[in-house]
Design a protein around this motif. Sequence first.
Motif, PDB file in Angstrom:
ATOM      1  N   ARG A  46       0.629  -1.260  -0.119  1.00  0.00           N
ATOM      2  CA  ARG A  46       0.033   0.157   0.067  1.00  0.00           C
ATOM      3  C   ARG A  46       0.827   1.389   0.144  1.00  0.00           C
ATOM      4  NH1 ARG A  46      -5.130  -1.251   4.176  1.00  0.00           N
ATOM      5  NH2 ARG A  46      -6.334  -2.562   2.373  1.00  0.00           N
ATOM      6  N   LEU A  50       0.216   3.742  -3.052  1.00  0.00           N
ATOM      7  CA  LEU A  50      -0.143   5.052  -2.830  1.00  0.00           C
ATOM      8  C   LEU A  50       0.760   6.307  -3.153  1.00  0.00           C
ATOM      9  CD1 LEU A  50      -2.696   6.171  -1.492  1.00  0.00           C
ATOM     10  CD2 LEU A  50      -1.840   6.192   0.736  1.00  0.00           C
ATOM     11  N   SER A  54      -0.487   8.528  -6.426  1.00  0.00           N
ATOM     12  CA  SER A  54      -1.321   9.736  -5.791  1.00  0.00           C
ATOM     13  C   SER A  54      -0.934  10.940  -6.628  1.00  0.00           C
ATOM     14  CB  SER A  54      -1.133   9.905  -4.480  1.00  0.00           C
ATOM     15  OG  SER A  54      -1.552   8.837  -3.815  1.00  0.00           O
ATOM     16  N   PHE A  99      -6.644  13.951   3.022  1.00  0.00           N
ATOM     17  CA  PHE A  99      -6.632  12.656   2.601  1.00  0.00           C
ATOM     18  C   PHE A  99      -8.200  12.275   2.558  1.00  0.00           C
ATOM     19  CE2 PHE A  99      -2.331  12.250   4.807  1.00  0.00           C
ATOM     20  CZ  PHE A  99      -1.622  11.698   3.633  1.00  0.00           C
ATOM     21  N   ILE A 104      -8.971   8.953   0.253  1.00  0.00           N
ATOM     22  CA  ILE A 104      -8.147   8.190   1.174  1.00  0.00           C
ATOM     23  C   ILE A 104      -8.407   8.341   2.428  1.00  0.00           C
ATOM     24  CG2 ILE A 104      -5.457   7.631   1.829  1.00  0.00           C
ATOM     25  CD1 ILE A 104      -4.935   9.199  -1.059  1.00  0.00           C
ATOM     26  N   LYS A 132      -7.358   3.349  -0.079  1.00  0.00           N
ATOM     27  CA  LYS A 132      -7.884   4.189  -1.091  1.00  0.00           C
ATOM     28  C   LYS A 132      -9.273   3.840  -1.610  1.00  0.00           C
ATOM     29  CE  LYS A 132      -6.506   6.601  -5.278  1.00  0.00           C
ATOM     30  NZ  LYS A 132      -5.398   7.674  -5.340  1.00  0.00           N
TER      31      LYS A 132
END
Length: 133
Positions: A46, A50, A54, A99, A104, A132
Amino acid sequence: MKLAQSVLSLPYEMIGHGFNRIVYNLANGYVLKIALSDIGLLSNYREFELFHNSDLNIRQYLCPVLEAGEGWVVMQKIDRKVPMRMRNVRSLSDLTMKFLMNRIVPVDLRLGNVAFTHDHQMVVIDYGLFIKV
């Protein structure tokens, strides 16, 4: 954790650990996180995914991930701890909202999992449990 550390027998200083991962200082500006469990494997995956997938407006708040492999991830070493102060708690709350607004869910976002960069920006150094959606 102790058993894993002795079995790995790496020539690096262990600078942290949790239930699922061990963190080593590579002494070159980076850290190595090694998974100890299935959750640790997922956390490494992750963090890599991420960070690399992102938008820049979110990536700037994530500790940079250099590379990853089966069971490990290499990240930039950011070790300026965030002290318990009201303004830092507010910044953490603002970061949580950033986030969430970017779809997220920042599971386990707390002061112990963030650090300050040299320009005093708060970044997340442990975001392996983020989701996510």
